[in-house]
Structure formats: C-alpha cells, structure tokens
Write a protein that holds these residues in place. Structure first.
Motif, PDB file in Angstrom:
ATOM      1  N   THR A   8       0.818  -1.217   0.000  1.00 57.60           N
ATOM      2  CA  THR A   8       0.000   0.000   0.000  1.00 57.60           C
ATOM      3  C   THR A   8       0.851   1.267   0.000  1.00 57.60           C
ATOM      4  O   THR A   8       1.772   1.406   0.818  1.00 57.60           O
ATOM      5  CB  THR A   8      -0.921   0.014   1.234  1.00 57.60           C
ATOM      6  OG1 THR A   8      -1.721  -1.161   1.212  1.00 57.60           O
ATOM      7  CG2 THR A   8      -1.819   1.238   1.250  1.00 57.60           C
ATOM      8  N   ARG A  16      -4.793   8.971  -1.898  1.00 58.89           N
ATOM      9  CA  ARG A  16      -5.628   7.797  -1.618  1.00 58.89           C
ATOM     10  C   ARG A  16      -4.795   6.535  -1.645  1.00 58.89           C
ATOM     11  O   ARG A  16      -3.876   6.414  -2.458  1.00 58.89           O
ATOM     12  CB  ARG A  16      -6.738   7.661  -2.673  1.00 58.89           C
ATOM     13  CG  ARG A  16      -7.848   8.685  -2.555  1.00 58.89           C
ATOM     14  CD  ARG A  16      -8.901   8.362  -3.602  1.00 58.89           C
ATOM     15  NE  ARG A  16      -9.932   9.365  -3.708  1.00 58.89           N
ATOM     16  CZ  ARG A  16     -11.047   9.370  -2.973  1.00 58.89           C
ATOM     17  NH1 ARG A  16     -11.256   8.429  -2.076  1.00 58.89           N
ATOM     18  NH2 ARG A  16     -11.957  10.314  -3.134  1.00 58.89           N
ATOM     19  N   SER A  17      -5.154   5.566  -0.788  1.00 60.28           N
ATOM     20  CA  SER A  17      -4.374   4.338  -0.728  1.00 60.28           C
ATOM     21  C   SER A  17      -4.617   3.485  -1.975  1.00 60.28           C
ATOM     22  O   SER A  17      -5.741   3.385  -2.466  1.00 60.28           O
ATOM     23  CB  SER A  17      -4.736   3.546   0.526  1.00 60.28           C
ATOM     24  OG  SER A  17      -6.090   3.146   0.493  1.00 60.28           O
ATOM     25  N   VAL A  18      -3.548   2.927  -2.498  1.00 57.60           N
ATOM     26  CA  VAL A  18      -3.636   1.991  -3.631  1.00 57.60           C
ATOM     27  C   VAL A  18      -2.704   0.815  -3.359  1.00 57.60           C
ATOM     28  O   VAL A  18      -1.744   0.923  -2.597  1.00 57.60           O
ATOM     29  CB  VAL A  18      -3.225   2.633  -4.989  1.00 57.60           C
ATOM     30  CG1 VAL A  18      -4.100   3.819  -5.333  1.00 57.60           C
ATOM     31  CG2 VAL A  18      -1.758   3.049  -5.000  1.00 57.60           C
ATOM     32  N   SER A  19      -3.008  -0.309  -4.004  1.00 52.06           N
ATOM     33  CA  SER A  19      -2.084  -1.436  -4.004  1.00 52.06           C
ATOM     34  C   SER A  19      -1.069  -1.165  -5.111  1.00 52.06           C
ATOM     35  O   SER A  19      -1.428  -1.196  -6.289  1.00 52.06           O
ATOM     36  CB  SER A  19      -2.828  -2.740  -4.294  1.00 52.06           C
ATOM     37  OG  SER A  19      -3.786  -2.984  -3.301  1.00 52.06           O
TER      38      SER A  19
END
Lengths: 163, 292
Positions: free
Chosen positions: A51, A57-60
């Motif tokens: 992450t 914003r959180s993303v993989s």
C-alpha cells in the motif's frame, strides 16, 4: 518494447525513470528508487503490504502500473517521518503500542491508517477496522494495531476533539 | 508473479482510444483501474499483447445530469462513487454498492466501467446499475450504440461489447421524486468479499407517499450474470409499501433466481437468502424514498 520515461513525484521528490510498461509501481519503487519500505506480499492486491498513497488515496502498488503513476504524487512509508528522531504520530503510536512484530505488514498498515485519518480524523474502532480491511497481519492479531491507530488519531486530532 | 509483457498505449481522446483498440482488436485489453485485469494477467488467465489505458482520456471520470438523464463516466472509481453526493442523490444504489466493493485500496482504483465490462455475476456495481435501469453506451469504429444493461451481460465475464468497442458511458433516467434505493450484500466475511448473494432495489412511491409506483429488484451471484427479478417488481407495483408486500416480493425474487451449488454456498441457501435480502433491500429503499 522500448522503455518509456516516466516522472514520479515520490515523497515530494521528482524522479525520472525509464520503465518497461509491464512493471508495477511497487517494483519501480523498490528496484529503481531503492525505496524498499514498500513491501510486496501476495502481489495480487489481497494483502496490502504494498500500500502507498497516490494523490492522497491508498492503492495497491502491486496492481498499479508504474506508467499509470506518471506525474502522480506518491507517498511511501519513507515519506512519513520528518527525520530519524522525528517519527510520524502513527509510527510513534505503532512503536508505543507494540503494533509491530515481524514488521512486514507495517508500512502498508501505516499508510492505510494515514489514508483513513486523512479522510476521517476521529474514526470509531469499527471504522479503524474497516480502514484496515485491505491489510493482512499474520503476527499481531490486529488489536495492537487498532489501538495504536486510535491513539494516534487522538494525538493528531485538533484541540478539543481528541481525548 | 510478474506481469507478462505487453505493449502499452495511452490514447489522449476517446476517438484515439477507439482507433487504437480497433487496430489491435482481439489482442488488446482495455486498462481502466486494473484491479481485475492485472490480477488475471499475473495469473496468466489472460495475456493481451496490447493494453489500451484510458488514464489519458479526459472526461470519462465525471457524472452529470441533463434533461432527465443521468450519465456516469466509466472511469469513476468506487471510492469516488461511494462518496459522491451527486451519485447518492441521483443513482443511490450505485453509491451503496461501490462503498462495499473490495478493500479501500481496491476502491481507489476499481472503476464502474471495469466492474460492468468484467461481467462477474456478483459484481457490486453492476447489480445496483441493473436496479437503476442503466444503459451501456458503447463507442466503436461505426459510432455509438446503447444497450440496456440486462442485455449487455451474456455470461460470466462475457458481454455484447465487441473487441473494438469501448464502454464510453453509463446512462439512466433521472430518479422520480419519492425514489429510494437499497443494497444488501451477503458474504462469509465483512470485507474484501465476493458476495454469496447480493440484491439491489429501487423503489418509487406515488405522491401519497405509500403506493409503489415503480420497482426494480436486481440479483447477483444467483445466475450466470446479474439478473433482474421481474416477478418481484410485478407484485410490488400498485401495492402499499410495507413489510408484507416486501416479503411477498422476496418470495418472487427467490423464484426468479437461478442459483447453483458452488464453493461459496448451496443453491438452496442462496435462494433462501435472496428472499431475505430482497425484503431487506426493499425496506432500506422504502426508508430512503420516504425521506425525500
């Protein structure tokens, strides 16, 4: 296929990197920028170890092509502390509450927590657990992590809102 | 698990995207959020030699209302849809579904267009869109066509979209006054879950605030595609809203469902749950319809 030059803005620093299109943001952060705080666990978007924040914003990062991060603002775990002795309140709380055991999930946990607190500075325990629903920890049983995030939220909240 | 190699294209307009897609039709895949596509490619379930990214096409991540029609851009992410006041007011079922899709990280990237085009039977945004009566706008080399969503889905992972076509918008009629929506998702856990059964409902009341003017109930994970439950809608319209008629609608929806036994649950259990979740979704929709 030829590499393409992309520009990444990571923790406020601009990097120009030549990348093959099939390389993920996680791979480029770790292998090209040597920012190895971002971990690769399952490599398919389930575990949350990779992450990072992209445009807040959180993303993989294992499911984000580096090319798709061109000219985007990225924050990794390396970008949180102001200095070696000046940890981010979330990092401090993780240390104080024993929320770190093996540490592999920690960078992802902290960035998911930062995403949560940036959007909801005073989360309930339920909201903290939901905020961590994309991150797996196999050591702690989560309780210490949830406590640490609650404590950090209280510390970071504007005066009058904290405990 | 590394991604297989491919050529990457980032067209700057819809026309250019259609052109590039047409050039490599059959060998190209469209990259929106990538949360399904890249996983499938890592598992080698798919190996497109070209990826056409939509990241550079402007205007596909906006929603708007115009002359009684609501348009949702296919590149809108689940996170944005879940938090949008416009979507909550004009296509509320979609906001409810988007809010419970995957994990926070997945919601940041996953797009509504991807969710629809991947055509999974339990898709958290497709089932609400069916209840909303959405239409898919497809843009291809020969221009645009519109397809009702119930005809868009053909089977698991299969749609009527031709290899050279792009989903360029989702459209639906603006909600009538006194409309509310519900969405119920049943899984074995509370997050990062593919539904065992999911149900979306849209309910519009007459001016008297009681009589049901229009209703649509959509079901997920109980057929090869998301489906409508016409039997449920039929028993609702013209009746006074309330628990008994919602229960009856649940029974009809269970009869409309065509579930199978699989590792997530048995057909019998799914059918029972369709009845329960339909009644709950209708109650939720009713509460919201009255609140307007």
């Amino acid at each position: 296929m030829a590499k393409e030059i992309i520009e990444l803005i990571v923790n406020g620093d601009r990097y120009e990197v030549a990348v093959e299109p099939w390389r993920t943001l996680a791979e480029v952060l770790r292998e090209d920028l040597n920012l190895t705080g971002t971990k690769i666990g399952c490599n398919q978007g389930d575990c949350g170890a990779c992450t990072v924040l992209m445009e807040g914003r959180s993303v993989s990062s294992c499911l984000t092509l580096a090319a798709e991060a061109h000219q985007r603002e990225i924050v990794t775990i390396e970008g949180l502390a102001q200095g070696p002795e000046d940890l981010h309140p979330l990092q401090e709380a993780f240390v104080e509450h024993g929320a770190v055991q093996c540490g592999y999930c920690t960078p992802g946990m902290i960035l998911s927590a930062k995403h949560l607190l940036d959007h909801n500075p005073t989360p309930s325990e339920q909201e903290i657990r939901q905020g961590l629903s994309g991150n797996l920890c196999r050591c702690t049983g989560y309780s210490k992590i949830v406590e640490a995030i609650g404590a950090a939220a209280a510390k970071m909240a504007p005066a009058g809102e904290g405990e | 698990m590394l991604l297989p190699r491919f050529e990457y294209h980032q067209p700057a307009s819809l026309d250019e995207a259609v052109e590039v897609l047409g050039q490599y039709a059959g060998e190209a895949a469209v990259l929106a959020g990538g949360t399904d596509l890249l996983v499938n490619m890592k598992h080698q379930a798919m190996a497109p030699s070209h990826l056409v990214s939509l990241a550079g096409v402007e205007g596909l991540d906006q929603a708007s209302a115009d002359g009684g029609r609501v348009t949702v851009g296919p590149l809108m992410s689940a996170a944005v849809l879940a938090q949008s006041e416009f979507i909550a007011a004009n296509a509320g079922a979609l906001a409810l579904g988007a809010a419970v899709l995957g994990s926070p990280q997945v919601r940041t990237r996953a797009t509504v267009g991807g969710n629809v085009c991947n055509a999974r039977p339990a898709a958290d945004m497709s089932v609400p869109l069916l209840a909303l009566g959405a239409r898919a706008v497809l843009t291809g080399p020969d221009g645009q066509r519109q397809v009702d969503l119930e005809e868009f889905f053909v089977g698991p992972g299969q749609t009527v979209r031709a290899p050279g076509e792009l989903l360029s918008a989702l459209e639906m009629d603006a909600p009538a006054p006194g409309t509310g929506w519900g969405y119920q998702k049943l899984g074995l856990r509370k997050a990062l879950e593919i539904s065992l059964v999911n149900v979306a409902a849209a309910l519009s009341l007459e001016d008297d605030g009681k009589t049901i003017k229009a209703a649509r109930v959509a079901l997920g994970a109980v057929a090869p595609t998301p489906i409508l439950a016409p039997g449920a809608a039929e028993v609702l319209v013209g009746q006074a809203a309330g628990g008994d008629v919602f229960k009856a609608a649940g029974q009809k929806a269970a009869a409309d469902a065509k579930p199978i036994d699989d590792h997530r649950g048995s057909a019998w259990y799914r059918r029972e749950m369709v009845a329960v979740l339909t009644a709950r979704a209708l109650n939720q929709a009713w509460a919201r319809a009255q609140g307007q």
